[in-house]
Structure formats: structure tokens, C-alpha cells
Design an enzyme around this catalytic site. Structure first.
Site, PDB file in Angstrom:
ATOM      1  N   ASP A 130       0.818  -1.200   0.000  1.00 54.27           N
ATOM      2  CA  ASP A 130       0.000   0.000   0.000  1.00 54.27           C
ATOM      3  C   ASP A 130       0.864   1.267   0.000  1.00 54.27           C
ATOM      4  OD1 ASP A 130      -2.715   1.161   0.333  1.00 54.27           O
ATOM      5  OD2 ASP A 130      -1.900   1.879   2.237  1.00 54.27           O
ATOM      6  N   GLU A 141       1.660  -0.136  -4.881  1.00 56.04           N
ATOM      7  CA  GLU A 141       0.631   0.810  -5.306  1.00 56.04           C
ATOM      8  C   GLU A 141       1.283   2.170  -5.534  1.00 56.04           C
ATOM      9  OE1 GLU A 141      -3.505   2.906  -3.716  1.00 56.04           O
ATOM     10  OE2 GLU A 141      -1.839   2.515  -2.359  1.00 56.04           O
TER      11      GLU A 141
END
Length: 614
Positions: free
Chosen positions: A336, A365
């Protein structure tokens, strides 16, 4: 004995010094406690055989550590006496239960520390690739397989009175219960949003950790997670773990008792706000303070930003990641908020993980759609003087191109143009491609319920290049808007009070079955025809709103034709004789009809078709 008895009547300064000395010695005489050790175990035969234990307790500042069976190389003491860090050399160490002895001049505390045997099966830590299709699940909103864990003592969420922000009860068991549904759909890989404990408000999404070594009990426990991975592997499905190095919850116990002053970037009351200029890392002219602001800024005030440059925290995050991979057997990681972390640390982190698990894959990400910026985050990029060691990145460029097509902002020329920039990537096949996810309005919402456009966009997503990802519910055409709490809608049939079950054909509407079977057909073709997933892509510029591309793998040749006009078009195959060569027939893979190559191919308006050339 009183202070008066032991302090003679001397001048005031001496009295104060003696009093301070007395209190200092009293402090050292206090008993100590060891409350927790992380990681809670390790394994024999790991490449990562130099580990650092993080010890939690009270009055640990004067404590030493020894062991008759483990080689302790160093004990690190920090100003906060609630923590201790212990380095252990496990090279050549055999499995077994070993005693760690914490001691001072007055007492010993023995703690058993297990070194486990590794579980060695062929389908653990497999990695994922462009042969896979990823299905993204937010467990709380997918299926409630165990209503007994909906409410757990000691776990409260202040957002429960706001339905879109509340926990709905989905859990790991709910995912296990529907693995056959995913297999039948044609999915090969399941990405679950974080499962670690989020004992805080708005906790349903999982991105606000309060304990990095514990599954949130409202979702299940570690044993159930291991069961999920094992059952998935038995069905030839893979599991991707969602991991967060960047931040924690404001309610994480660390925040009330920081192990070191620089454990987080800034303080709860004084910190930088988020800076989203992610291009600064690849900008050769970027100012260092701007770069620092990007990785030190807090997303929001209730998510403290971790300082991965702290050597103890850095070790902690690397070991925690490897611990979860080894414990569960997961096949990959989705990391993330990748650009918001210290990039030197993230490079070290990725290298450590990939060194331990050579077949593994990690996707970071990186929320930017410009390939010139995005490509710089993928490991092995020769245009940078810094190697991220990150194998894969999220292809927000493709998302933007297909999203703009769905919204009517741009035509498919932009999609073609995007792919022409693939030379910027060290490995464009190792990009995770998508149209919607848990942070972006659903594809059918973007298409304003235009089913023809929706199908064209996903046809291109699933048949060009990269590792396609589908958000749960997209396969039945969920339409919800781009509000996070709303688009993360419950899957119909996953919850006890649902009035229908969209996991079954009979429980789906005609509209939902149309979308479901569209996905199932293409996903089945991807599995039956490797050219669609891992074949070489050869494409041609868009002409008159028609996009043509071939996929080639070994002797298999597949033609895709995308017609975004409202009317029928005819394709003269003589233009592509240099690719087709001596092949003389073709099969429409969606209808199974056979044709002679002498015939022109007719493609209806707003349709995408694929043909096996034989």
C-alpha cells in the site's frame, strides 16, 4: 528506614544530590516484566538468519539477555525502558524451543522462543504473473461466514451508526466459503485487503493497523488465515497479502509509548501533511526538502506516518513481512501507498523479501498514470541511478485510459498511445492492470451503465498485456459511485439477511448473469489460450475508431478487433498477411463459429471480438 535517617544534615545542594541518588537506586531495584516479543518465532534454514527481537515490557533499561541455545550477538537499549532490542544469529540453528533468559542483579525471567521447521510444499509462495487474473476482495464487505465474530469484546468502532463507514461482518470464513465461486468464474488469484488488527474507528477497510502480528478477531485468526491459503492452494488459487509499511492507526499502542522519539515522522501534534508529488523521486532536478515531505507527510491525522529510516523499525517491518509470508504461505504482496515510504528503505525491504522467496512477486501501489513517472518505480529501470528492487507496479496509466474511455472523455486512441510507451518499463508484462478497485468508482458507474462500453474496456484489459485485476462485484456489474464507503458495497448473498444470493445463477438478475458470463467466457479463454495472457502483443494504430491487435505465443495466433463505432465495420485481412502468413481459417472464440480467411471479418458496432487464426 527513612530519608532523614540516611541523609546527614549538610548543605542543601548535597541533600538534593543524595536524594536523587537514592531515588535512582530505588528505580533500579524495581522488578522488570517481559510482556511480549516480536516476531513471536522464527524458522530454521531461512536466508534471513540474522534477526532482531523487539521486546516489550517494563523497566527493561538495566536488563541483560542470555541463552544457552541461541547465539545472542547484541542487546540494544533505548531511552524508553519499556523496550529492548535483541540481535540473534540463527545461522545453522536447528528447530526447537529455546530459552531466552532476561536478568538483572535481582531476578531472572525465562521466556521460551520457538525456532520452527519450515513447511515445504510446492504451492507455497508461488508468486503471480500475467498468466493470472487477480480478484480484489474487501473481506468485511464480501461475505459473513461466521456471525459469532461480528462483535468481539474489547473491539468497538465508533462509526457503527454510519452504514457506509461501519463494519458489516464479512470475514475470512466468508472468503473460504466462496472459493468455488471464484474458481468457477475463472479467477486464479485473490487479493484481500489487510486482515491485521484494526482496533480503531472506521476499521472495516483494514488499513489502520493496531497490531502487526495479529489477525483482527472480527475477521478470524491466524489459523483460519492459514486455512484459507491452504484451501485456496488446493483449488489452484493463489493469495496476495495486502501490506502497509507507511502508516499505522492513531490507536496503535506505540503512539502512547513510542519505542524511540523518531519512531514516527513528526509527532501527533506537529507533523507534515501529505504531499502527493510522487514524481519527485524520478525528477533529477527535485529539491531534497520536497522529496522528504513526500515520505514524511501524514495521509491524515489519524494515521501516523512511520519512519522506516529508524533502524529498529526498519528491521521490524522487514521481519514482519517475511514472518507473514512464511507463516501463511501467501504467494505475493500488494504494498500500500508505496511512494509515501522512505524509498531507500523500501528498496532494502523488497530486496530482502525477494531474496528469501525467489519465485515471489510484489506489486507496489503507485497512484500516477504517467508512464514516465510510474516506470521509475519498477525495479531494474536503467534510466534511474537507484534500483527500487520492486518487481511490479499498479498500472494507473491503463486505468486512466480505460476510465476516460468509459466516461466518454477520450476514445481508444489513448489506450493505444499508452501501450506505445511500454518501452519505459523494465517489464511491462509485470504491471497490475485494472479499471476499478476499492478506491475508485466502479467501472459500470464510470460507464454510466453503458454495457457495451464496459465489455469493450474489460476485453482490452483482459487480452492485451499485464496482470489484470477485477474488483469484487464488478463481475456482476455493480454500479455504485466513487464514494469509498458506497462503492465497497456488500456482495449480494454474502450476508445473513440478504434477500438473494448473487453467488448463484438463480440468485442473479438477468443483467448480472449477462455480465458474469461475459467475464467467465473471457477468463476461460485466457486459461485455454496462453497467447491471450502471456503472448507477445503486436498492435496497429487506431484507424476510424477501430483498434486491431494480435497476441502470439508459440504457434498460437489470436486476433482481437475493437470497434467503438456505432455501426458495423469490415476488416480486410490481406493487410495483415505478414503476421497471418500461410494460415487460412479463423474461429470466433466468443461464438465458436468458423470462417475462411478469404472472407472479410465483420464486426458489429460497439463490439470487441477475438479470433483464433489457424
Amino acid at each position: 528506614m527513612t530519608i532523614k535517617n540516611i541523609i546527614p544534615k549538610v548543605n542543601m545542594k548535597l541533600k538534593i544530590l543524595l536524594l536523587l541518588f537514592f531515588l535512582y537506586t530505588i528505580g533500579f531495584a524495581q522488578s522488570f516484566n517481559v510482556n511480549k516479543i516480536e516476531p513471536p518465532n522464527w524458522w530454521e534454514g531461512m536466508k534471513t538468519d540474522q534477526i532482531q527481537l523487539m521486546v516489550y515490557g517494563e523497566n527493561l533499561g538495566h536488563v541483560e539477555v542470555k541463552s544457552s541455545g541461541l547465539k545472542i550477538t547484541q542487546v540494544h537499549k533505548v531511552k524508553n525502558r519499556s523496550y529492548l532490542f535483541v540481535d540473534i544469529d540463527l545461522s545453522g540453528q536447528k528447530s526447537g524451543n529455546y530459552q531466552l533468559i532476561f536478568f538483572d542483579s535481582d531476578e531472572n525471567v525465562d521466556i521460551t522462543y520457538p525456532i520452527l521447521k519450515r513447511e515445504r510444499t510446492i504451492n507455497r509462495q508461488q508468486g503471480f504473473s500475467n498468466e493470472d487474473v487477480i480478484y480484489l476482495i474487501m473481506p468485511d464487505r464480501f461475505a459473513n461466514g461466521d456471525t459469532a465474530n461480528d462483535e468481539v469484546e474489547g473491539y468497538k468502532d465508533s462509526m457503527q451508526d454510519q452504514f457506509t463507514q461501519a463494519r458489516h461482518g464479512g470475514d475470512i470464513q466468508g472468503v473460504i466459503d466462496h472459493l468455488d465461486y471464484l474458481k468457477d468464474l475463472g479467477i486464479t488469484t485473490v487479493w484481500l485487503t489487510p486482515l491485521v488488527e484494526n482496533n480503531t474507528f472506521r476499521s472495516y477497510h483494514g488499513y489502520s493497523a493496531t497490531d502487526f502480528y495479529k489477525i483482527d478477531p472480527r475477521l478470524g485468526n491466524i489459523d483460519l488465515y492459514k486455512t484459507l491459503v491452504s484451501k485456496a492452494h488446493d483449488k489452484d488459487l493463489k493469495i496476495i497479502m495486502d501490506h502497509v509499511s507507511n502508516h499505522i492507526s492513531i490507536d496503535h499502542p506505540w503512539i502512547k509509548d513510542l519505542p524511540t522519539p523518531d519512531w514516527i515522522n513528526g509527532t501527533v501534534k506537529d507533523h507534515l501533511s501529505a504531499d502527493h508529488h510522487k514524481m519527485v523521486y524520478t525528477d533529477p532536478h527535485a529539491d531534497s526538502t520536497t522529496i522528504e515531505h513526500v515520505y514524511k507527510g501524514w495521509f491524515v491525522d489519524y494515521m501516523p506516518d512511520l519512519n522506516q529510516a529508524n533502524r529498529y523499525l526498519g528491521n521490524y517491518i522487514i521481519q514482519n513481512t517475511i514472518w507473514w509470508i512464511e507463516t501463511s504461505g501467501v504467494d505475493g504482496i500488494r504494498e500500500d501507498t508505496y511512494p509515501y515510504c522512505n524509498q531507500e528503505f523500501m528498496s532494502r525491504w523488497a530486496k530482502a523479501v525477494m531474496n528469501e522467496y525467489s519465485d515471489f512477486n510484489i506489486v507496489g501501489e503507485v497512484w500516477t498514470g504517467e508512464p514516465a513517472f510510474l516506470s521509475g518505480y519498477q525495479g531494474g529501470n536503467k534510466l534511474r541511478d537507484f534500483d527500487t528492487n520492486l518487481p511490479a507496479v499498479t498500472d494507473f496509466g491503463m486505468r486512466d485510459a480505460l476510465g476516460d474511455f468509459l466516461k466518454g472523455n477520450k476514445n481508444i486512441d489513448d489506450f493505444y498511445n499508452l501501450l506505445t510507451k511500454d518501452y519505459l518499463y523494465p517489464d511491462s508484462d509485470n504491471l497490475v492492470t485494472f479499471i476499478d478497485n476499492h478506491d475508485i468508482g466502479r467501472a459500470m458507474f464510470q460507464a454510466d451503465t453503458n454495457i457495451a462500453k464496459f465489455k469493450i474496456a474489460f476485453h482490452m484489459l483482459l487480452t492485451t498485456r499485464g496482470i489484470p485485476q477485477i474488483l469484487y462485484g464488478t463481475e456482476i456489474g455493480m454500479i455504485e459511485n466513487d464514494d469509498h464507503g458506497t462503492l465497497r458495497k456488500n456482495f449480494p448473498g454474502g450476508f445473513p439477511k440478504d434477500d438473494r444470493n448473487a453467488f448463484t445463477e438463480s440468485g442473479r438478475t438477468e443483467y448480472e448473469n449477462d455480465i458474469f458470463y461475459f467475464f467467465q467466457k473471457i477468463l476461460t479463454l485466457r486459461q485455454d489460450h496462453p497467447a491471450l495472457s502471456k503472448g507477445k502483443l503486436i498492435h496497429f494504430p487506431v484507424v476510424d475508431n477501430v483498434y486491431i491487435y494480435f497476441k502470439i505465443f508459440d504457434d498460437e495466433l489470436i486476433l482481437n478487433v475493437i470497434n467503438t463505432n456505432e455501426y458495423l465495420v469490415e476488416i480486410d485481412m490481406n493487410k495483415y498477411s505478414q503476421i497471418i502468413k500461410n494460415r487460412n481459417s479463423f474461429t470466433d472464440l466468443l461464438s465458436a463459429k468458423h470462417f475462411d480467411l478469404k472472407d472479410k471479418i465483420k464486426i458489429k458496432g460497439m463490439k470487441a471480438e477475438m479470433f483464433l487464426i489457424e
